[in-house]
Design an enzyme around this catalytic site. Sequence first.
Site, PDB file in Angstrom:
ATOM      1  N   HIS A  95      94.211  25.992   8.553  1.00 42.61           N
ATOM      2  CA  HIS A  95      92.809  26.399   8.390  1.00 42.61           C
ATOM      3  C   HIS A  95      91.842  25.251   8.684  1.00 42.61           C
ATOM      4  O   HIS A  95      90.711  25.462   9.090  1.00 42.61           O
ATOM      5  CB  HIS A  95      92.581  26.917   6.970  1.00 42.61           C
ATOM      6  CG  HIS A  95      91.529  27.968   6.888  1.00 42.61           C
ATOM      7  ND1 HIS A  95      91.621  29.059   6.074  1.00 42.61           N
ATOM      8  CD2 HIS A  95      90.349  28.115   7.533  1.00 42.61           C
ATOM      9  CE1 HIS A  95      90.552  29.817   6.200  1.00 42.61           C
ATOM     10  NE2 HIS A  95      89.762  29.265   7.073  1.00 42.61           N
ATOM     11  N   TYR A 109      91.450  33.886   2.079  1.00 42.18           N
ATOM     12  CA  TYR A 109      90.372  34.873   2.024  1.00 42.18           C
ATOM     13  C   TYR A 109      90.579  35.827   0.848  1.00 42.18           C
ATOM     14  O   TYR A 109      91.591  36.523   0.763  1.00 42.18           O
ATOM     15  CB  TYR A 109      90.287  35.666   3.319  1.00 42.18           C
ATOM     16  CG  TYR A 109      89.852  34.852   4.521  1.00 42.18           C
ATOM     17  CD1 TYR A 109      89.161  33.648   4.366  1.00 42.18           C
ATOM     18  CD2 TYR A 109      90.119  35.285   5.812  1.00 42.18           C
ATOM     19  CE1 TYR A 109      88.764  32.905   5.455  1.00 42.18           C
ATOM     20  CE2 TYR A 109      89.710  34.548   6.921  1.00 42.18           C
ATOM     21  CZ  TYR A 109      89.043  33.351   6.740  1.00 42.18           C
ATOM     22  OH  TYR A 109      88.648  32.617   7.830  1.00 42.18           O
ATOM     23  N   GLY A 132      75.863  33.072  10.303  1.00 46.21           N
ATOM     24  CA  GLY A 132      75.673  33.501   8.926  1.00 46.21           C
ATOM     25  C   GLY A 132      74.538  34.484   8.734  1.00 46.21           C
ATOM     26  O   GLY A 132      74.003  34.612   7.629  1.00 46.21           O
ATOM     27  N   GLY A 133      74.159  35.181   9.811  1.00 49.24           N
ATOM     28  CA  GLY A 133      73.071  36.156   9.742  1.00 49.24           C
ATOM     29  C   GLY A 133      71.723  35.599  10.161  1.00 49.24           C
ATOM     30  O   GLY A 133      70.754  36.349  10.292  1.00 49.24           O
ATOM     31  N   LYS A 137      67.014  38.331   9.724  1.00 49.07           N
ATOM     32  CA  LYS A 137      66.830  38.987   8.434  1.00 49.07           C
ATOM     33  C   LYS A 137      66.282  38.057   7.358  1.00 49.07           C
ATOM     34  O   LYS A 137      65.586  38.506   6.440  1.00 49.07           O
ATOM     35  CB  LYS A 137      68.140  39.615   7.961  1.00 49.07           C
ATOM     36  CG  LYS A 137      69.244  38.644   7.581  1.00 49.07           C
ATOM     37  CD  LYS A 137      70.479  39.416   7.125  1.00 49.07           C
ATOM     38  CE  LYS A 137      71.602  38.487   6.695  1.00 49.07           C
ATOM     39  NZ  LYS A 137      72.795  39.266   6.253  1.00 49.07           N
TER      40      LYS A 137
END
Length: 321
Positions: free
Chosen positions: A126, A58, A209-210, A215
Amino acid sequence: MKYNLFGTKTGLYASEIILGAASFGTRSGYGAQPTNAKEILTAYADAGGNFIDTSDAYQLGESEEIIGEFLKGQRSNFIICTKYTRSNELNPSKANFGNHRKSMRQAVEASLKRLKTDYIDIYMPHYDDGITPIDEVARGLEDLVTSGKVLYTGLTNFPAWKASAIASSVKLSAIQIEYNLLKRTADREFTAMAEHFGLGTMMYSPLAGGQLTGKYRKGEKGRINLNSNEDYQENETTEKIINKLFVIASELEVTPGQVAFAWVLSKGGFPLVGARTIEHFNDALKSTEIKLSNDHVNELNMLSAVPLGYPHDLLKNVRGF
């Protein structure tokens, strides 16, 4: 904030939401400035949060560095989960990439330095690199626990059959899966597997992811259309789910995203809040105060359900119950 037991085998109490730190830092070109990240970390701690998720990849290691600075003088108050496989390098050498023990050892030593600690609470690959044998991953994780550098081990982004094989070989404590109203394929194998092995279940991307905030309908920018060359488009199922979120949100006087997050909370796992701004974090935190009715949960369950496929559909028919 409430605290729940993390799985059935650790005795560890974790806050009901995990702070995801993937956007802490800007080395990847998109993320939160260190000052903003520390503001979010402070707000999370003030709200009672004690579980932070990060990775050496990250922001090319900057996320871990920011967390390490924040932890000074209060390390024991937090559960830290970090991951390895990709390394913190933009173009890692072949010897530093993958899930083998050489990569694992180099990665954990580097993460410990960035986090400014002598142990990591939860450590996991990961993703499955498709090459490293199951026994190599299992033994490597076990060695880290024996050394005291890692307390608990877990997996994320592994096929269920491999995860089950590793869980049968070593004492895994955690699994991290993508889970939200638009991504429920984990219901086919992973949720049952986690229950069987008593794993604490970390659920990332609870807002897809929104997408589940609605939105993108308004033309706003976010993780999806900033990281993709394609414009966001709703399909029929997505449209029905988001429409229902707006209806429930209006009824409860909250936002669609908060309803979507509260639904994930109702599943008994630990959802990750991947906040990039303090406003994002505060909005998600309010989800813990929402009380969805059984009807709300059932309606969203039905709209978002995925076919379980073979052999589950066959077994349902032949068992007769």
